[in-house]
Design an enzyme around this catalytic site. Structure first.
Site, PDB file in Angstrom:
ATOM      1  NE  ARG A 196      12.909  54.628 -20.635  1.00 51.20           N
ATOM      2  CZ  ARG A 196      12.192  55.234 -19.877  1.00 51.20           C
ATOM      3  NH1 ARG A 196      11.021  54.541 -19.060  1.00 51.20           N
ATOM      4  NH2 ARG A 196      12.137  56.748 -19.849  1.00 51.20           N
ATOM      5  CB  SER A 226      16.894  59.173 -21.442  1.00 45.57           C
ATOM      6  OG  SER A 226      15.874  60.233 -20.708  1.00 45.57           O
ATOM      7  CD  GLU A 267      15.811  55.488 -22.480  1.00 42.17           C
ATOM      8  OE1 GLU A 267      15.592  55.738 -23.487  1.00 42.17           O
ATOM      9  OE2 GLU A 267      15.080  55.828 -21.561  1.00 42.17           O
TER      10      GLU A 267
HETATM   11  N1  EPU Z   1      18.248  66.375 -13.001  1.00 40.61           N
HETATM   12  C1  EPU Z   1      19.528  67.021 -12.924  1.00 40.61           C
HETATM   13  N2  EPU Z   1      19.958  67.566 -14.024  1.00 40.61           N
HETATM   14  C2  EPU Z   1      19.491  67.236 -15.341  1.00 40.61           C
HETATM   15  C3  EPU Z   1      18.257  66.735 -15.039  1.00 40.61           C
HETATM   16  C4  EPU Z   1      17.615  66.219 -14.302  1.00 40.61           C
HETATM   17  O1  EPU Z   1      20.114  67.276 -11.667  1.00 40.61           O
HETATM   18  O2  EPU Z   1      19.986  67.967 -16.244  1.00 40.61           O
HETATM   19  C5  EPU Z   1      17.872  65.448 -11.891  1.00 40.61           C
HETATM   20  C6  EPU Z   1      16.789  66.476 -10.863  1.00 40.61           C
HETATM   21  O3  EPU Z   1      17.033  66.319  -9.477  1.00 40.61           O
HETATM   22  C7  EPU Z   1      15.528  65.959 -11.228  1.00 40.61           C
HETATM   23  C8  EPU Z   1      15.648  64.408 -11.409  1.00 40.61           C
HETATM   24  O4  EPU Z   1      17.143  64.414 -11.988  1.00 40.61           O
HETATM   25  O5  EPU Z   1      14.397  66.278 -10.415  1.00 40.61           O
HETATM   26  C9  EPU Z   1      14.735  63.822 -12.389  1.00 40.61           C
HETATM   27  O6  EPU Z   1      14.776  64.420 -13.723  1.00 40.61           O
HETATM   28  P1  EPU Z   1      13.922  64.168 -14.890  1.00 40.61           P
HETATM   29  O7  EPU Z   1      12.558  64.587 -14.265  1.00 40.61           O
HETATM   30  O8  EPU Z   1      13.910  65.002 -16.162  1.00 40.61           O
HETATM   31  O9  EPU Z   1      13.852  62.632 -15.175  1.00 40.61           O
HETATM   32  P2  EPU Z   1      14.913  61.755 -15.799  1.00 40.61           P
HETATM   33  O10 EPU Z   1      15.142  60.598 -14.687  1.00 40.61           O
HETATM   34  O11 EPU Z   1      16.352  62.452 -15.945  1.00 40.61           O
HETATM   35  C10 EPU Z   1      13.171  60.127 -16.808  1.00 40.61           C
HETATM   36  C11 EPU Z   1      13.155  59.425 -18.251  1.00 40.61           C
HETATM   37  C12 EPU Z   1      12.454  60.555 -19.209  1.00 40.61           C
HETATM   38  C13 EPU Z   1      11.386  61.105 -18.689  1.00 40.61           C
HETATM   39  C14 EPU Z   1      11.586  61.688 -17.543  1.00 40.61           C
HETATM   40  C15 EPU Z   1      10.436  62.373 -16.878  1.00 40.61           C
HETATM   41  C16 EPU Z   1      14.863  57.696 -18.175  1.00 40.61           C
HETATM   42  C17 EPU Z   1      16.296  57.097 -18.705  1.00 40.61           C
HETATM   43  N3  EPU Z   1      14.402  58.771 -18.557  1.00 40.61           N
HETATM   44  O12 EPU Z   1      14.451  61.371 -16.871  1.00 40.61           O
HETATM   45  O13 EPU Z   1      12.419  59.804 -20.464  1.00 40.61           O
HETATM   46  O14 EPU Z   1      10.860  61.783 -19.748  1.00 40.61           O
HETATM   47  O15 EPU Z   1      12.116  60.786 -16.581  1.00 40.61           O
HETATM   48  O16 EPU Z   1       9.576  61.262 -16.309  1.00 40.61           O
HETATM   49  O17 EPU Z   1      14.139  57.080 -17.308  1.00 40.61           O
HETATM   50  C18 EPU Z   1      13.129  59.059 -22.493  1.00 40.61           C
HETATM   51  O18 EPU Z   1      13.456  57.625 -22.095  1.00 40.61           O
HETATM   52  O19 EPU Z   1      13.900  59.094 -23.557  1.00 40.61           O
HETATM   53  C19 EPU Z   1      13.123  60.001 -21.535  1.00 40.61           C
HETATM   54  C20 EPU Z   1      12.973  61.227 -21.927  1.00 40.61           C
END
Ligand code: EPU
Length: 370
Positions: free
Chosen positions: A164, A269, A365
């Site tokens: 990012r 995010s 972000e």
């Molecule tokens: N999780 C939780 N609670 C939640 C959400 C997630 O415990 O409410 C844990 C779970 O273990 C899950 C893990 O976090 O398996 C990963 O969650 P997720 O796949 O939703 O990914 P994220 O790391 O929370 C990132 C990006 C998103 C992108 C997703 C999918 C960032 C800041 N965010 O989120 O990007 O869609 O991965 O690849 O890196 C954005 O940048 O605006 C965005 C939405």
């Protein structure tokens, strides 16, 4: 044609948070010549510049922006030279470009389907989702260097991409992106290693692609699971999704996890997942055994949504007109009538809790515009 610089334009309508006061001046540019003219106008009046793309990763202050907002409306996309290189003007809608590449059987962008915003914003933020960062396929970025007032082109390495982050974010305000080219793979194999995608395809037969059969060896313990399930002939039927299947899957996964932009104000995010040392991660794991993370070079990128949900217990929390989305704890949402200060205050409360429980300082972000 003369360019129009409009005064006191409310910015809320141009952002997906649907929040924010007015811009002192506002203009739209549809080519590089107009962009130069707009920048000269701002320089003459000593105004700061803010480049508005899709407005999907910004939070505009309630007092607005006391400079010139330039809306990038440069359009055009297509093949550039050899068959696997696609170039696009910065003002194109990001997902239109992804759709175009998938329709042309070019692999590389399908995991980044349905991300709101423009092509020009993609390198700034190094957008990433479902195991793919856009930096993995960017070939060239063309931009106006507002310091030298000349157009420059950056190769992938020169963009200094990180999670990012990029040169364009580090040298805030200096470069205005006008076009981006991507190096894709003709008929390549999509990356479905991200957990959500693996689970999605494990559960269904991918339409459009035929299952492939594969003989497996029982000498490899990793295959014993399959063997137990298919003792008869020790042949595994594996579905290999096409890039179009992956695009469909991502659209469906995102629709189930992320807020509907038509009903909620949001910028996706709000926080970055923090990148910490392995020692720090092991330390946190001792305290919170269910906390997961991704390898990030020598370091670990922590899924901080887990802490916000399970330790801070803030998932689904509403505070006035704003809240933490109930299906994804990294995402902040706003109801109509919400103001920027409400988001800032909620974000500060989350940061305070995460700091107390983990020692980690969360970084936003979303770009703050004031
Ligand atoms: N999780 C939780 N609670 C939640 C959400 C997630 O415990 O409410 C844990 C779970 O273990 C899950 C893990 O976090 O398996 C990963 O969650 P997720 O796949 O939703 O990914 P994220 O790391 O929370 C990132 C990006 C998103 C992108 C997703 C999918 C960032 C800041 N965010 O989120 O990007 O869609 O991965 O690849 O890196 C954005 O940048 O605006 C965005 C939405």
């Amino acid at each position: 044609m003369f360019m129009k610089f409009i005064e006191n334009v409310p910015l809320a309508q141009y952002t997906t948070f649907k929040i924010g006061g007015p811009a002192r001046f506002f203009c739209s540019v549809s080519d590089e010549k107009q962009l130069v003219e707009a920048v000269k106008f701002a320089k003459k009046k000593k105004l700061p510049i803010f480049i508005l793309g899709g407005g999907s990763n910004v939070l505009v202050s309630d007092n607005g922006f006391s400079g010139l907002v330039i809306r990038n409306e440069m359009r055009g996309m297509g093949g550039a030279g050899s068959g696997n290189i696609i170039a696009s003007a910065a003002g194109e809608n990001w997902d239109d470009l992804v759709k175009y590449t998938v329709e042309h059987n070019l692999c590389g962008l399908e995991n980044l389907s349905a991300i709101p915003g423009t092509v020009g914003a993609a390198p700034v933020q190094n957008i990433g989702a479902y195991g793919v960062d856009v930096s993995s396929v960017i070939k060239l970025v063309r931009a106006l260097d507002t310091k030298e007032m000349k157009f420059v082109e950056f190769g992938n390495k020169e963009c200094q991409f990180e999670y990012r982050d990029s040169l364009f974010k580090k040298e805030k305000g200096r470069y205005i992106i006008t076009a981006v080219s991507f190096e894709l793979t003709v008929g390549g194999k999509p990356n479905i290693s991200y957990r959500d995608l693996r689970e999605y395809f494990a559960g269904r037969q991918s339409h459009g692609s035929e299952p492939k059969t594969e003989k497996i060896s029982l000498f490899n313990p990793l295959n014993w699971f399959h063997a137990r399930n298919d003792k008869a002939d020790l042949v595994v039927r594996k579905y290999e999704p096409s890039i179009a299947d992956v695009r469909d899957a991502i659209i469906e996964i995102r629709a189930n996890k992320l807020p509907d932009w038509k009903h909620w104000g949001t910028a996706g995010s709000y926080f970055k997942n923090p990148v910490v040392s392995r020692e720090k991660y092991i330390d946190l794991k001792g305290k919170y055994p269910e906390l997961s993370a991704f390898e990030y070079g020598e370091k670990m990128k922590i899924h901080i949504a887990w802490i916000i949900e399970n330790v801070c217990k803030m998932k689904g929390l509403m505070a006035g007109n704003v809240g933490v989305y109930d299906k994804q704890a990294l995402v902040l949402v706003a109801k109509p009538g919400a103001v920027a200060s409400e988001i800032v205050s909620l974000a500060n409360n989350i940061m305070k809790c995460v700091k107390e429980k983990t020692g980690i300082e969360l970084e936003s972000e979303v770009q703050w515009v004031n």
